[in-house]
Scaffold this motif. Structure first.
Motif, PDB file in Angstrom:
ATOM      1  N   ARG A  25       0.866  -1.173   0.000  1.00 49.54           N
ATOM      2  CA  ARG A  25       0.000   0.000   0.000  1.00 49.54           C
ATOM      3  C   ARG A  25       0.906   1.227   0.000  1.00 49.54           C
ATOM      4  O   ARG A  25       1.693   1.426   0.935  1.00 49.54           O
ATOM      5  CB  ARG A  25      -0.921   0.005   1.221  1.00 49.54           C
ATOM      6  CG  ARG A  25      -1.979  -1.085   1.212  1.00 49.54           C
ATOM      7  CD  ARG A  25      -2.980  -0.896   2.351  1.00 49.54           C
ATOM      8  NE  ARG A  25      -2.341  -0.803   3.653  1.00 49.54           N
ATOM      9  CZ  ARG A  25      -1.878  -1.853   4.345  1.00 49.54           C
ATOM     10  NH1 ARG A  25      -2.015  -3.076   3.840  1.00 49.54           N
ATOM     11  NH2 ARG A  25      -1.321  -1.693   5.521  1.00 49.54           N
ATOM     12  N   ILE A  26       0.800   2.024  -1.052  1.00 45.79           N
ATOM     13  CA  ILE A  26       1.624   3.222  -1.186  1.00 45.79           C
ATOM     14  C   ILE A  26       0.703   4.436  -1.214  1.00 45.79           C
ATOM     15  O   ILE A  26      -0.196   4.522  -2.046  1.00 45.79           O
ATOM     16  CB  ILE A  26       2.488   3.178  -2.465  1.00 45.79           C
ATOM     17  CG1 ILE A  26       3.401   1.954  -2.453  1.00 45.79           C
ATOM     18  CG2 ILE A  26       3.302   4.465  -2.610  1.00 45.79           C
ATOM     19  CD1 ILE A  26       4.244   1.794  -3.705  1.00 45.79           C
ATOM     20  N   LEU A  27       0.923   5.355  -0.288  1.00 44.18           N
ATOM     21  CA  LEU A  27       0.138   6.578  -0.242  1.00 44.18           C
ATOM     22  C   LEU A  27       0.935   7.713  -0.871  1.00 44.18           C
ATOM     23  O   LEU A  27       2.084   7.953  -0.500  1.00 44.18           O
ATOM     24  CB  LEU A  27      -0.206   6.933   1.213  1.00 44.18           C
ATOM     25  CG  LEU A  27      -0.983   8.244   1.413  1.00 44.18           C
ATOM     26  CD1 LEU A  27      -2.386   8.142   0.815  1.00 44.18           C
ATOM     27  CD2 LEU A  27      -1.051   8.607   2.895  1.00 44.18           C
ATOM     28  N   PHE A  28       0.327   8.389  -1.834  1.00 48.76           N
ATOM     29  CA  PHE A  28       0.908   9.614  -2.388  1.00 48.76           C
ATOM     30  C   PHE A  28       0.359  10.809  -1.607  1.00 48.76           C
ATOM     31  O   PHE A  28      -0.859  10.962  -1.484  1.00 48.76           O
ATOM     32  CB  PHE A  28       0.512   9.802  -3.851  1.00 48.76           C
ATOM     33  CG  PHE A  28       1.293   8.980  -4.838  1.00 48.76           C
ATOM     34  CD1 PHE A  28       2.160   7.981  -4.434  1.00 48.76           C
ATOM     35  CD2 PHE A  28       1.157   9.206  -6.202  1.00 48.76           C
ATOM     36  CE1 PHE A  28       2.867   7.218  -5.350  1.00 48.76           C
ATOM     37  CE2 PHE A  28       1.852   8.456  -7.130  1.00 48.76           C
ATOM     38  CZ  PHE A  28       2.715   7.454  -6.710  1.00 48.76           C
ATOM     39  N   ILE A  29       1.234  11.633  -1.091  1.00 43.96           N
ATOM     40  CA  ILE A  29       0.848  12.944  -0.587  1.00 43.96           C
ATOM     41  C   ILE A  29       1.407  13.959  -1.569  1.00 43.96           C
ATOM     42  O   ILE A  29       2.629  14.054  -1.750  1.00 43.96           O
ATOM     43  CB  ILE A  29       1.376  13.192   0.843  1.00 43.96           C
ATOM     44  CG1 ILE A  29       0.795  12.155   1.810  1.00 43.96           C
ATOM     45  CG2 ILE A  29       1.027  14.605   1.312  1.00 43.96           C
ATOM     46  CD1 ILE A  29       1.299  12.295   3.241  1.00 43.96           C
TER      47      ILE A  29
ATOM     48  N   PHE B  36       1.829   7.112 -10.498  1.00 40.20           N
ATOM     49  CA  PHE B  36       0.643   6.345 -10.116  1.00 40.20           C
ATOM     50  C   PHE B  36       0.455   5.149 -11.053  1.00 40.20           C
ATOM     51  O   PHE B  36       0.217   4.017 -10.608  1.00 40.20           O
ATOM     52  CB  PHE B  36      -0.579   7.257 -10.151  1.00 40.20           C
ATOM     53  CG  PHE B  36      -1.905   6.558  -9.995  1.00 40.20           C
ATOM     54  CD1 PHE B  36      -2.398   6.248  -8.737  1.00 40.20           C
ATOM     55  CD2 PHE B  36      -2.656   6.201 -11.115  1.00 40.20           C
ATOM     56  CE1 PHE B  36      -3.612   5.595  -8.590  1.00 40.20           C
ATOM     57  CE2 PHE B  36      -3.869   5.558 -10.978  1.00 40.20           C
ATOM     58  CZ  PHE B  36      -4.353   5.244  -9.718  1.00 40.20           C
ATOM     59  N   CYS B  37       0.560   5.399 -12.349  1.00 35.37           N
ATOM     60  CA  CYS B  37       0.355   4.322 -13.327  1.00 35.37           C
ATOM     61  C   CYS B  37       1.468   3.285 -13.253  1.00 35.37           C
ATOM     62  O   CYS B  37       1.216   2.071 -13.334  1.00 35.37           O
ATOM     63  CB  CYS B  37       0.267   4.905 -14.734  1.00 35.37           C
ATOM     64  SG  CYS B  37      -1.242   5.842 -15.075  1.00 35.37           S
ATOM     65  N   GLU B  38       2.710   3.738 -13.134  1.00 36.20           N
ATOM     66  CA  GLU B  38       3.842   2.806 -13.113  1.00 36.20           C
ATOM     67  C   GLU B  38       3.795   1.901 -11.880  1.00 36.20           C
ATOM     68  O   GLU B  38       4.013   0.687 -11.973  1.00 36.20           O
ATOM     69  CB  GLU B  38       5.157   3.586 -13.146  1.00 36.20           C
ATOM     70  CG  GLU B  38       5.404   4.397 -14.412  1.00 36.20           C
ATOM     71  CD  GLU B  38       5.805   3.545 -15.616  1.00 36.20           C
ATOM     72  OE1 GLU B  38       6.060   2.337 -15.441  1.00 36.20           O
ATOM     73  OE2 GLU B  38       5.861   4.108 -16.730  1.00 36.20           O
ATOM     74  N   LEU B  39       3.513   2.468 -10.723  1.00 31.06           N
ATOM     75  CA  LEU B  39       3.470   1.665  -9.499  1.00 31.06           C
ATOM     76  C   LEU B  39       2.242   0.751  -9.475  1.00 31.06           C
ATOM     77  O   LEU B  39       2.319  -0.391  -9.005  1.00 31.06           O
ATOM     78  CB  LEU B  39       3.488   2.570  -8.274  1.00 31.06           C
ATOM     79  CG  LEU B  39       4.825   3.281  -8.018  1.00 31.06           C
ATOM     80  CD1 LEU B  39       4.668   4.370  -6.964  1.00 31.06           C
ATOM     81  CD2 LEU B  39       5.892   2.282  -7.594  1.00 31.06           C
ATOM     82  N   SER B  40       1.113   1.250  -9.986  1.00 33.00           N
ATOM     83  CA  SER B  40      -0.089   0.408 -10.054  1.00 33.00           C
ATOM     84  C   SER B  40       0.140  -0.783 -10.976  1.00 33.00           C
ATOM     85  O   SER B  40      -0.324  -1.896 -10.690  1.00 33.00           O
ATOM     86  CB  SER B  40      -1.287   1.240 -10.541  1.00 33.00           C
ATOM     87  OG  SER B  40      -1.595   2.279  -9.632  1.00 33.00           O
ATOM     88  N   ALA B  41       0.849  -0.546 -12.074  1.00 31.92           N
ATOM     89  CA  ALA B  41       1.122  -1.629 -13.029  1.00 31.92           C
ATOM     90  C   ALA B  41       1.976  -2.728 -12.406  1.00 31.92           C
ATOM     91  O   ALA B  41       1.922  -3.888 -12.838  1.00 31.92           O
ATOM     92  CB  ALA B  41       1.806  -1.067 -14.274  1.00 31.92           C
TER      93      ALA B  41
ATOM     94  N   GLY C 227       1.516  -3.776  -9.454  1.00 27.58           N
ATOM     95  CA  GLY C 227       0.672  -4.484  -8.496  1.00 27.58           C
ATOM     96  C   GLY C 227       0.525  -3.797  -7.156  1.00 27.58           C
ATOM     97  O   GLY C 227      -0.150  -4.340  -6.259  1.00 27.58           O
ATOM     98  N   HIS C 228       1.136  -2.630  -6.996  1.00 29.43           N
ATOM     99  CA  HIS C 228       0.988  -1.900  -5.735  1.00 29.43           C
ATOM    100  C   HIS C 228      -0.387  -1.233  -5.675  1.00 29.43           C
ATOM    101  O   HIS C 228      -0.965  -0.856  -6.701  1.00 29.43           O
ATOM    102  CB  HIS C 228       2.079  -0.842  -5.601  1.00 29.43           C
ATOM    103  CG  HIS C 228       3.466  -1.402  -5.598  1.00 29.43           C
ATOM    104  ND1 HIS C 228       3.918  -2.275  -4.623  1.00 29.43           N
ATOM    105  CD2 HIS C 228       4.504  -1.236  -6.463  1.00 29.43           C
ATOM    106  CE1 HIS C 228       5.171  -2.613  -4.872  1.00 29.43           C
ATOM    107  NE2 HIS C 228       5.544  -1.995  -5.989  1.00 29.43           N
TER     108      HIS C 228
END
Length: 558
Positions: free
Chosen positions: A2-6, A18-23, A25-26
């Motif tokens: 779980r990665i939170l962006f502030i 956001f897209c790279e980390l989601s890809a 699986g995060h």
């Protein structure tokens, strides 16, 4: 994880990460940096394994960084500290710069370094460098830092550094009686996007943006020499520069000739038709040919296309379609292909509703001209970011080739629940299916070039290095293909078959009926959203489609 962006906003860099980390699986959730208490609440709700700050304008509070690992993405080389990092690098015309990912601590930008990446600088605007070189370096560095964090065996190192002061307007000031063109451009480039360079035009205070070199015109240093479409030309000690946009006190950033009625008194410096002008002048629409291919470029500031720009581009496209070529490549601009209608010129109009209506009809005219082109194969070469109507304007072409690294936002609802036009109801469902079309339009999330091709929305994702050369080669191959007449015949037959089922005019009318409600109906959401967008109103909350942790049914996966 779980990665939170502030983050201060969901800008292009934040979207890309956001897209790279989601890809990978995060599970990534986003909270806008509104106040310490809001950020603390987001951390408590999401319980992140890691916090990443891609874009901040103030420090993360100790209540967060003292309890959680927070990685700051700093647009400077290792050891650089303080704000205005990229501004100073451009102003000093440094040959190399970089991005550092460091751990948040009490002192700004002084924490242990988790990763870094460097890149060669080019003479370009701050916003352009940020969207391209800085973003690519940030992706490289953040991916490395996340990998090191998950491996559990990396110890970040402390690096000595020096802090610089924020760049002030005194540091940016142009001396028109002494500065040469290169110096003027460096000062303007270091301020482009924000905050601009404080100056005067026509004896009135304003901030300057959107500068381009001019080699042929010259005059008394500081004198205004000419106008061309949206820009005015101003002399330097060894040449001149074009100033495309200004922001007057208390007003919006606007094309210079719109912001100052006095610009109409300057002599017009027109160019001969659409043919590409010498590189040392400014031309927003330019055309060239090679190997049976026509290349139509349109360099519109921030990708926004006003009513007049759409009309001029439609005229240029129709002219290009009469040339003896076999392929037309629509290149867009260097940083943006298109972001659709021009919200700033709409907001500044006497009747924003009427100007919205004129603008959407003008861009629809362009889309329809592309769709109905029977004489050439059309290609959208999307080398820069695209959003809203710009994404579907590109899809009006027979082929869409998009550069890897480009960010796409093919939806409208973020702008006050706009329905959208540009024939998207005709173009999108056959590509991604009805369910896919609903998902794209409702989810309101960014899309990478690779994802757009995987979904079938676009046709090819080409590597970033050499993109223009690859596009030219592919277009030339189409132009030289022996079956080109058959391709054109099939293209014509498909449109005729589609029109027999439902004419393009019906798609357009149905979309515009919805848009008319957006512009003139009782719900003011579009007008409110547009105002806040162009006025850059600080965020009061994070949209729910970004803040996963604020969904009512969200819970930490088992």
């Amino acid at each position: 994880m779980r990665i939170l962006f502030i983050t201060h906003s969901f800008n292009s860099l934040t979207q890309r990460l956001f897209c790279e980390l989601s890809a990978l699986g995060h599970q990534v959730s986003i909270e806008f940096d509104i106040a310490d208490a809001v950020a603390e609440e987001a951390v408590a709700l999401f319980k992140p394994d890691l916090i990443v700050a891609p874009y901040l304008k103030r420090a993360i509070p100790e209540s967060i960084w003292a309890r959680h690992l927070c990685l700051i993405v700093h647009p400077g080389i290792v050891g650089d500290r303080g704000p205005s990092a990229l501004d100073w690098a451009i102003r000093r015309q440094l040959p190399e710069w970089g991005v550092t990912v460091l751990q948040a601590e009490a002192e700004m930008d002084a924490g242990p370094v988790w990763a870094s990446a460097t890149f060669p600088m080019r003479p370009a605007r701050k916003a352009s460098l940020y969207r391209n070189e800085v973003t690519e370096a940030a992706v490289q560095a953040v991916m490395a830092a996340v990998h090191r964090f998950t491996s559990g065996n990396f110890t970040p190192a402390r690096v000595p550094g020096a802090a610089h002061e924020p760049m002030k307007q005194a540091d940016r000031q142009i001396d028109w009686q002494a500065d040469d063109t290169a110096t003027v451009l460096a000062k303007l480039n270091a301020a482009d996007g924000f905050p601009g360079v404080a100056d005067e035009l026509f004896g009135q205070a304003c901030h300057l943006f959107d500068a381009w070199p001019e080699a042929s015109l010259s005059g008394q240093p500081g004198a205004l020499l000419a106008r061309r479409e949206t820009a005015v030309c101003r002399a330097t000690v060894d040449g001149a520069v074009w100033i495309g946009h200004v922001k007057r006190p208390g007003a919006l950033k606007l094309p210079t000739t719109q912001a100052f009625a006095e610009a109409g008194e300057l002599p017009e410096s027109s160019l001969d038709g659409w043919w590409k002008a010498p590189s040392a002048t400014w031309q927003d629409i330019a055309y060239g040919e090679a190997g049976g291919v026509g290349f139509l470029g349109f360099e519109f500031y921030n990708g926004a296309m006003s009513t007049r720009q759409c009309q001029r581009l439609t005229e240029a496209f129709r002219w290009a379609s009469q040339r003896p070529t076999r392929v037309i490549v629509l290149r867009g601009g260097s940083d943006f292909w298109s972001n659709g209608i021009h919200l700033n010129t709409i907001e500044a109009a006497e009747s924003p509703a009427d100007e919205s209506w004129a603008n959407i009809n003008a861009i629809d005219d362009l889309a329809e001209a592309i769709l109905r082109c029977e004489t050439q194969i059309t290609v959208a070469a999307v080398g820069g970011n695209a959003g809203a109507g710009g994404c579907f304007l590109a899809r009006a072409c027979d082929q869409v080739w998009v550069r890897d690294g480009v960010m796409l936002n093919p939806h409208y609802k973020n702008m006050g629940n706009l329905f959208g036009s540009e024939f998207w109801t005709y173009l999108l469902p056959p590509r991604v299916g009805d369910d896919g079309a609903r998902a794209i339009m409702r989810h309101r999330l960014p899309m990478t070039a690779a994802e757009a091709v995987k979904l079938g929305f676009y046709d090819a994702c080409l590597p970033g290095p050499g993109f223009a050369v690859d596009v030219a080669r592919r277009a030339a191959e189409i132009a030289a293909a022996g079956d080109l007449p058959a391709q054109l015949a099939a293209k014509k037959a498909k449109l005729e078959a589609d029109e027999a089922v439902k004419p393009l005019a019906n798609y357009r009318a149905a979309e515009l009926q919805e848009m008319r409600r957006n512009f003139y109906g009782f719900d003011p959401s579009y007008h409110v959203a547009r105002y806040h967008f162009v006025a850059k109103t600080p965020h009061s909350w994070t949209p729910r489609h970004l803040a996963l942790h604020r969904e009512l049914d969200w819970k930490i996966p088992a």
